[in-house]
Design a protein around this motif. Structure first.
Motif, PDB file in Angstrom:
ATOM      1  N   THR A  11       0.891  -1.170   0.000  1.00 35.12           N
ATOM      2  CA  THR A  11       0.000   0.000   0.000  1.00 35.12           C
ATOM      3  C   THR A  11       0.923   1.212   0.000  1.00 35.12           C
ATOM      4  OG1 THR A  11      -0.142  -0.173   2.421  1.00 35.12           O
ATOM      5  CG2 THR A  11      -1.947  -1.108   1.149  1.00 35.12           C
ATOM      6  N   PRO A  12       1.256   1.733  -1.183  1.00 28.87           N
ATOM      7  CA  PRO A  12       2.344   2.703  -1.292  1.00 28.87           C
ATOM      8  C   PRO A  12       2.009   4.067  -0.711  1.00 28.87           C
ATOM      9  CG  PRO A  12       1.270   2.409  -3.408  1.00 28.87           C
ATOM     10  CD  PRO A  12       0.686   1.373  -2.491  1.00 28.87           C
ATOM     11  N   ILE A  13       3.056   4.760  -0.278  1.00 29.48           N
ATOM     12  CA  ILE A  13       2.942   6.156   0.116  1.00 29.48           C
ATOM     13  C   ILE A  13       3.190   7.010  -1.119  1.00 29.48           C
ATOM     14  CG2 ILE A  13       3.872   8.011   1.539  1.00 29.48           C
ATOM     15  CD1 ILE A  13       2.459   5.955   3.188  1.00 29.48           C
ATOM     16  N   ALA A  14       2.165   7.726  -1.556  1.00 26.41           N
ATOM     17  CA  ALA A  14       2.328   8.705  -2.629  1.00 26.41           C
ATOM     18  C   ALA A  14       2.786  10.009  -1.993  1.00 26.41           C
ATOM     19  CB  ALA A  14       1.024   8.908  -3.382  1.00 26.41           C
ATOM     20  N   ARG A  15       3.815  10.599  -2.553  1.00 24.85           N
ATOM     21  CA  ARG A  15       4.415  11.791  -1.959  1.00 24.85           C
ATOM     22  C   ARG A  15       4.649  12.838  -3.042  1.00 24.85           C
ATOM     23  NH1 ARG A  15       8.083  12.900   2.634  1.00 24.85           N
ATOM     24  NH2 ARG A  15       9.698  14.387   2.015  1.00 24.85           N
ATOM     25  N   ILE A  16       4.226  14.044  -2.783  1.00 29.62           N
ATOM     26  CA  ILE A  16       4.541  15.195  -3.629  1.00 29.62           C
ATOM     27  C   ILE A  16       5.610  15.981  -2.887  1.00 29.62           C
ATOM     28  CG2 ILE A  16       3.646  17.236  -4.803  1.00 29.62           C
ATOM     29  CD1 ILE A  16       0.836  15.992  -4.490  1.00 29.62           C
ATOM     30  N   GLU A  17       6.763  16.114  -3.502  1.00 33.88           N
ATOM     31  CA  GLU A  17       7.848  16.785  -2.809  1.00 33.88           C
ATOM     32  C   GLU A  17       8.454  17.892  -3.660  1.00 33.88           C
ATOM     33  OE1 GLU A  17      11.606  13.860  -3.489  1.00 33.88           O
ATOM     34  OE2 GLU A  17      10.083  13.133  -2.090  1.00 33.88           O
ATOM     35  N   GLU A  18       8.917  18.909  -2.979  1.00 27.69           N
ATOM     36  CA  GLU A  18       9.584  20.039  -3.609  1.00 27.69           C
ATOM     37  C   GLU A  18      10.913  20.246  -2.898  1.00 27.69           C
ATOM     38  OE1 GLU A  18       8.936  24.856  -4.360  1.00 27.69           O
ATOM     39  OE2 GLU A  18       7.268  23.593  -3.691  1.00 27.69           O
ATOM     40  N   ASN A  19      11.995  20.096  -3.651  1.00 29.97           N
ATOM     41  CA  ASN A  19      13.336  20.208  -3.078  1.00 29.97           C
ATOM     42  C   ASN A  19      13.519  19.249  -1.898  1.00 29.97           C
ATOM     43  OD1 ASN A  19      14.072  22.276  -4.893  1.00 29.97           O
ATOM     44  ND2 ASN A  19      13.115  23.819  -3.561  1.00 29.97           N
ATOM     45  N   GLY A  20      12.936  18.060  -2.024  1.00 34.05           N
ATOM     46  CA  GLY A  20      13.098  17.050  -1.005  1.00 34.05           C
ATOM     47  C   GLY A  20      12.146  17.156   0.169  1.00 34.05           C
ATOM     48  N   ALA A  21      11.364  18.229   0.243  1.00 34.87           N
ATOM     49  CA  ALA A  21      10.418  18.416   1.348  1.00 34.87           C
ATOM     50  C   ALA A  21       9.010  18.038   0.897  1.00 34.87           C
ATOM     51  CB  ALA A  21      10.444  19.863   1.830  1.00 34.87           C
ATOM     52  N   ALA A  22       8.235  17.461   1.802  1.00 33.29           N
ATOM     53  CA  ALA A  22       6.885  17.018   1.459  1.00 33.29           C
ATOM     54  C   ALA A  22       5.950  18.210   1.309  1.00 33.29           C
ATOM     55  CB  ALA A  22       6.358  16.074   2.518  1.00 33.29           C
ATOM     56  N   VAL A  23       5.244  18.256   0.208  1.00 36.92           N
ATOM     57  CA  VAL A  23       4.127  19.180   0.031  1.00 36.92           C
ATOM     58  C   VAL A  23       2.840  18.489   0.471  1.00 36.92           C
ATOM     59  CG1 VAL A  23       2.789  20.495  -1.671  1.00 36.92           C
ATOM     60  CG2 VAL A  23       5.283  20.389  -1.859  1.00 36.92           C
ATOM     61  N   ALA A  24       2.701  17.226   0.125  1.00 38.81           N
ATOM     62  CA  ALA A  24       1.557  16.412   0.544  1.00 38.81           C
ATOM     63  C   ALA A  24       1.938  14.953   0.392  1.00 38.81           C
ATOM     64  CB  ALA A  24       0.323  16.727  -0.298  1.00 38.81           C
ATOM     65  N   GLU A  25       1.322  14.097   1.186  1.00 37.48           N
ATOM     66  CA  GLU A  25       1.536  12.673   1.018  1.00 37.48           C
ATOM     67  C   GLU A  25       0.356  11.914   1.599  1.00 37.48           C
ATOM     68  OE1 GLU A  25       4.372  11.809   4.956  1.00 37.48           O
ATOM     69  OE2 GLU A  25       5.092  11.409   2.925  1.00 37.48           O
ATOM     70  N   GLY A  26       0.197  10.694   1.155  1.00 39.31           N
ATOM     71  CA  GLY A  26      -0.888   9.857   1.650  1.00 39.31           C
ATOM     72  C   GLY A  26      -0.648   8.406   1.285  1.00 39.31           C
ATOM     73  N   ARG A  27      -1.225   7.511   2.071  1.00 41.42           N
ATOM     74  CA  ARG A  27      -1.110   6.075   1.812  1.00 41.42           C
ATOM     75  C   ARG A  27      -2.272   5.660   0.928  1.00 41.42           C
ATOM     76  NH1 ARG A  27       1.246   2.996   5.724  1.00 41.42           N
ATOM     77  NH2 ARG A  27       0.270   4.332   7.271  1.00 41.42           N
ATOM     78  N   LEU A  28      -1.956   5.201  -0.274  1.00 43.57           N
ATOM     79  CA  LEU A  28      -2.982   4.845  -1.251  1.00 43.57           C
ATOM     80  C   LEU A  28      -3.514   3.450  -0.974  1.00 43.57           C
ATOM     81  CD1 LEU A  28      -1.230   6.128  -4.508  1.00 43.57           C
ATOM     82  CD2 LEU A  28      -2.531   7.419  -2.797  1.00 43.57           C
ATOM     83  N   GLY A  29      -4.752   3.216  -1.398  1.00 42.19           N
ATOM     84  CA  GLY A  29      -5.339   1.908  -1.156  1.00 42.19           C
ATOM     85  C   GLY A  29      -6.394   1.553  -2.178  1.00 42.19           C
ATOM     86  N   THR A  30      -6.963   0.377  -1.994  1.00 45.33           N
ATOM     87  CA  THR A  30      -7.983  -0.148  -2.889  1.00 45.33           C
ATOM     88  C   THR A  30      -8.800  -1.180  -2.143  1.00 45.33           C
ATOM     89  OG1 THR A  30      -8.350  -1.272  -5.026  1.00 45.33           O
ATOM     90  CG2 THR A  30      -6.430  -1.946  -3.743  1.00 45.33           C
ATOM     91  N   GLU A  31     -10.026  -1.395  -2.583  1.00 46.24           N
ATOM     92  CA  GLU A  31     -10.821  -2.519  -2.092  1.00 46.24           C
ATOM     93  C   GLU A  31     -10.659  -3.752  -2.976  1.00 46.24           C
ATOM     94  OE1 GLU A  31     -12.300   0.999  -0.213  1.00 46.24           O
ATOM     95  OE2 GLU A  31     -12.308   0.612  -2.354  1.00 46.24           O
ATOM     96  N   TYR A  32      -9.794  -3.655  -4.002  1.00 47.34           N
ATOM     97  CA  TYR A  32      -9.653  -4.720  -4.992  1.00 47.34           C
ATOM     98  C   TYR A  32      -8.241  -5.289  -4.982  1.00 47.34           C
ATOM     99  CZ  TYR A  32     -14.040  -2.712  -6.552  1.00 47.34           C
ATOM    100  OH  TYR A  32     -15.320  -2.237  -6.589  1.00 47.34           O
ATOM    101  N   GLY A  33      -7.748  -5.593  -3.771  1.00 44.65           N
ATOM    102  CA  GLY A  33      -6.437  -6.200  -3.662  1.00 44.65           C
ATOM    103  C   GLY A  33      -6.352  -7.490  -4.455  1.00 44.65           C
ATOM    104  N   GLY A  34      -5.248  -7.680  -5.152  1.00 42.43           N
ATOM    105  CA  GLY A  34      -5.077  -8.872  -5.968  1.00 42.43           C
ATOM    106  C   GLY A  34      -5.485  -8.675  -7.414  1.00 42.43           C
TER     107      GLY A  34
END
Length: 507
Positions: free
Chosen positions: A124-147
């Protein structure tokens, strides 16, 4: 503001058009596209896997992963300005001095190939938006359709768009990062995942077909999931105190096998505990709301229908206020969040108001805090999963009018976004049951402490995660509520179909 979106012109997808449209709707934003070929995308064999999954799982052919010709970008300027104010880099290859660049990564790696590799690795990956190495936003992505790789890929692309749009002005310009507390992955961490070879993807496709055949056979014999409700007397210590399953375990609310009960919401009204549940009838393929009175020794009778509508109902959030009993059941199948009032408790429900409309909102949960009412729900924002994007609304009164939080989604996290029951106050702490859906929908139950909640945002800390085990042997753990010294949880099990459909013999 001039925004340039960097994407791979050889792999244009419906996701890119969705993101461009949503960015262009922001004012004042002028959007352009840098569509130079990037290389290193997902291999053609992944496309074959997607096609096979579409066929065997009945997935729509026009989802966000759909490949589009370069000409689909025609409505947008395909030559970026010489000096954009912001570059959103989806490829990980933009290096411009003196220009703001937001790089989008998944567990630290850029590009759709990195995302698909993580999905195929069961992450369940962490999506990260970063600027110059610093986080602007991030979140753990998911789904109900694993597999299912394609469904997971599309859900996570949709939520990537949510993160990017939510980070845009005015929230992005104040330099405030929106982050989520990163919980350990349930699977063991290992080396960075890589896209499997063409041969391995072919094997995966064959396994997907074999798995689907097994699932079809299974569903001929079983209805899955078959949820069940557990209950117990708290004796003054509930799960918010124990932070573990009670040593005495749980008793189970019985069903006749043709239906299951889930989403237990008890209420103490006029000295009597009444339990409201989602009552799912397998034969009909939809649920109604039913209720049953409870005594110290358990249910008095069986749940009886109290609210039946043409669409699926669940999560019967009941509460008492102003001398009346109210309910906000989940009705995302109707794209509304509605408020009902009981005129003949526990029945006689009449709709008093539509709190939210034209929205796919799951498990709406209300709480009064800081002199205002707050409504928590996960929203299927622009598609994607039902459980990873938490939105808030506030109002001076529970009847409304409800205003969306300016920073929606306030949290993107498949492990802790979706509500799992009433919020409770313990001293100065506001505690929130949450669903941990990293392994699958409703797989585990978390208890989070809300550290901050106001018009500037919401922050929470997940302090406890409870899972099924010897003391609750269901396959999942999903909801937590208490009233009148009785505590309720639920989780799924399996039940043979022949116990669910009892037809009279032919004569």
């Amino acid at each position: 503001m001039r925004v340039s979106l960097r994407l791979d012109g050889e792999r244009v997808r419906a996701f890119h058009l969705l993101l461009l449209r949503r960015l262009a709707e922001l004012a004042p934003v002028e959007v352009s596209v840098d569509a130079r070929p990037a290389g290193g995308g997902i291999p053609g064999s992944a496309t074959a896997l997607f096609q096979l999954e579409t066929a065997i799982h009945g997935l729509p052919a026009d989802g966000l992963a759909k490949r589009l010709p370069l000409s689909a970008l025609a409505p947008y300027r395909t030559q970026p300005p010489a000096s954009p104010d912001l570059v959103i880099d989806l490829c990980g290859d933009v290096h411009l001095e003196g220009t703001r660049v937001w790089r989008v990564t998944y567990d630290g790696a850029a590009g759709e190939a990195a995302l698909l590799a993580l999905i195929l690795d069961g992450r369940t990956p962490i999506a990260r938006i970063e600027e110059n190495g610093a986080a602007v936003a991030e979140g753990r992505l998911g789904t109900e359709y694993g597999g299912i790789a394609l469904a997971s890929f599309q859900d996570m692309l949709a939520r990537t768009a949510s993160l990017i749009v939510a980070a845009m002005p005015p929230s992005a310009m104040n330099g405030t990062a929106r982050t989520v507390p990163v919980l350990p992955e349930p699977a063991q961490a290992g080396a960075s995942p890589r896209i499997p070879s063409t041969t391995r993807l072919g094997i995966r496709a064959g396994k997907a077909l074999a798995r689907r055949i097994v699932q079809k056979i299974y569903h001929l014999c079983y209805n899955a999931p078959h949820w069940k409700v557990g209950w117990r007397q708290t004796d003054g210590r509930d799960l918010f105190d124990l932070r573990a399953h009670p040593a005495t375990g749980w008793q189970v609310l019985p069903d006749d096998g043709s239906r299951f009960y889930a989403d237990p919401f008890p209420i103490l009204h006029q000295g009597q505990v009444t339990l409201f549940v989602e009552d799912y009838i397998h034969r009909l393929g939809k649920a109604i709301i039913s209720a049953v009175p409870f005594g110290p020794s358990g249910p008095i009778g069986r749940p009886e229908p109290v609210l039946d509508l043409p669409y699926h109902l669940s999560y019967p959030f009941v509460f008492e206020r102003d001398g009346e009993v109210w309910m906000v059941p989940e009705s995302c199948a109707n794209r509304t969040v509605d408020l009902y009032r009981a005129t003949a408790f526990p029945g006689g429900w009449v709709k008093e108001a539509t709190l939210l409309s034209d929205i796919v909102a799951s498990d709406a949960t209300l709480v009064e805090h800081g002199g205002r009412w707050w409504l928590f729900a996960t929203v299927r924002d622009g598609g994607g999963a039902f459980s990873d994007a938490l939105h808030l609304w506030s109002a001076p009164d529970f009847r409304g009018p409800w205003a969306p939080h300016p920073r929606n989604p306030v949290l993107v996290d498949i492990a802790s976004a979706r509500p799992a029951g009433r919020m409770v106050k313990r001293g100065n702490d506001l505690l929130r049951p949450v669903q941990d859906c990293r392994r699958s929908y409703g797989a585990a139950l978390g208890i989070a402490r809300v550290a901050h909640l106001d018009v500037n945002g919401m922050e929470q800390v997940v302090e406890t995660i409870l899972t099924p085990g010897a003391l609750w042997n269901g396959r999942k753990l999903h909801t937590l509520n208490e009233a009148g010294g009785l505590e309720f949880i639920d989780g799924s099990a399996i039940a043979p179909r022949w116990k669910q459909e009892r037809r009279p013999p032919l004569t």
